[in-house]
Design a protein around this motif. Structure first.
Motif, PDB file in Angstrom:
ATOM      1  N   ALA A  44      13.946  51.026 -28.431  1.00 18.42           N
ATOM      2  CA  ALA A  44      13.076  50.694 -29.567  1.00 18.42           C
ATOM      3  C   ALA A  44      13.462  49.360 -30.189  1.00 18.42           C
ATOM      4  O   ALA A  44      12.600  48.607 -30.645  1.00 18.42           O
ATOM      5  N   ASP A  45      14.746  49.065 -30.189  1.00 19.11           N
ATOM      6  CA  ASP A  45      15.230  47.818 -30.776  1.00 19.11           C
ATOM      7  C   ASP A  45      15.150  46.632 -29.819  1.00 19.11           C
ATOM      8  O   ASP A  45      15.337  45.493 -30.231  1.00 19.11           O
ATOM      9  N   GLY A  46      14.873  46.913 -28.532  1.00 16.91           N
ATOM     10  CA  GLY A  46      14.926  45.870 -27.510  1.00 16.91           C
ATOM     11  C   GLY A  46      13.717  44.969 -27.410  1.00 16.91           C
ATOM     12  O   GLY A  46      13.761  43.942 -26.748  1.00 16.91           O
ATOM     13  N   GLY A  47      12.604  45.356 -28.022  1.00 18.30           N
ATOM     14  CA  GLY A  47      11.433  44.499 -28.038  1.00 18.30           C
ATOM     15  C   GLY A  47      10.610  44.473 -26.761  1.00 18.30           C
ATOM     16  O   GLY A  47       9.780  43.592 -26.571  1.00 18.30           O
ATOM     17  N   GLU A  48      10.822  45.436 -25.864  1.00 19.43           N
ATOM     18  CA  GLU A  48      10.016  45.491 -24.645  1.00 19.43           C
ATOM     19  C   GLU A  48       8.637  46.061 -24.988  1.00 19.43           C
ATOM     20  O   GLU A  48       8.384  46.485 -26.109  1.00 19.43           O
ATOM     21  N   GLN A  49       7.748  46.119 -24.010  1.00 20.22           N
ATOM     22  CA  GLN A  49       6.362  46.524 -24.246  1.00 20.22           C
ATOM     23  C   GLN A  49       6.144  48.030 -24.268  1.00 20.22           C
ATOM     24  O   GLN A  49       5.199  48.514 -24.887  1.00 20.22           O
ATOM     25  N   ARG A  50       7.014  48.780 -23.583  1.00 19.60           N
ATOM     26  CA  ARG A  50       6.825  50.232 -23.480  1.00 19.60           C
ATOM     27  C   ARG A  50       8.128  50.869 -23.045  1.00 19.60           C
ATOM     28  O   ARG A  50       8.925  50.264 -22.345  1.00 19.60           O
ATOM     29  N   THR A  51       8.297  52.142 -23.439  1.00 21.42           N
ATOM     30  CA  THR A  51       9.442  52.923 -22.979  1.00 21.42           C
ATOM     31  C   THR A  51       8.930  54.185 -22.306  1.00 21.42           C
ATOM     32  O   THR A  51       8.052  54.870 -22.838  1.00 21.42           O
ATOM     33  N   VAL A  52       9.480  54.472 -21.124  1.00 18.92           N
ATOM     34  CA  VAL A  52       9.156  55.686 -20.393  1.00 18.92           C
ATOM     35  C   VAL A  52      10.426  56.518 -20.291  1.00 18.92           C
ATOM     36  O   VAL A  52      11.466  56.017 -19.855  1.00 18.92           O
ATOM     37  N   VAL A  53      10.345  57.773 -20.716  1.00 15.00           N
ATOM     38  CA  VAL A  53      11.473  58.700 -20.601  1.00 15.00           C
ATOM     39  C   VAL A  53      11.141  59.676 -19.486  1.00 15.00           C
ATOM     40  O   VAL A  53      10.228  60.485 -19.608  1.00 15.00           O
ATOM     41  N   ASP A  54      11.880  59.577 -18.398  1.00 11.38           N
ATOM     42  CA  ASP A  54      11.676  60.431 -17.229  1.00 11.38           C
ATOM     43  C   ASP A  54      12.490  61.711 -17.400  1.00 11.38           C
ATOM     44  O   ASP A  54      13.713  61.696 -17.311  1.00 11.38           O
TER      45      ASP A  54
END
Length: 118
Positions: A44-54
């Protein structure tokens, strides 16, 4: 090994603006929620576009795992980053979301490939 603590494995990779957090094993009050919270917070703090939790490799999860995921969801909402939970989910993990009424709290994808393509 006897006496060795067995907990989940949480691996994080970043590629093309997507953070992929792969969780394997059991995530419960005894093992893993702190690793998952740390990975979700960093995403969340990294500034990427999306996070996927597998979660396809998680065979058991309890309220501590759910708490970690809800915490991560709040952090992602605040940062304006979509969080997607990918399966397929084991019966036990699906039941956790179902029994707690949190199925609608998350965006789910059938598998990682689908989540990455969104």
């Amino acid at each position: 090994m006897a006496g060795e603590e067995v907990g989940p494995t949480v691996l994080t990779t970043v590629s093309d603006g997507v953070v992929l957090i792969r969780v394997r094993g059991a995530v419960d009050d005894w093992a893993g929620p702190a690793e998952l919270v740390d990975a979700l917070t960093a995403a969340a703090d990294g500034g990427e576009q999306r996070t996927v939790v597998d979660l396809s490799g998680v065979d058991f999860a309890d309220s501590a795992a759910l708490h970690a995921l809800l915490h991560g969801r709040r952090k992602h909402e605040k940062a304006g980053i979509p969080l997607v939970v990918a399966g397929p989910l084991s019966v036990n993990v699906h039941r956790l979301f179902e029994v707690t009424g949190t199925l609608d709290a998350f965006r789910f994808a059938d598998d990682v490939g689908t989540a990455l393509a969104e």
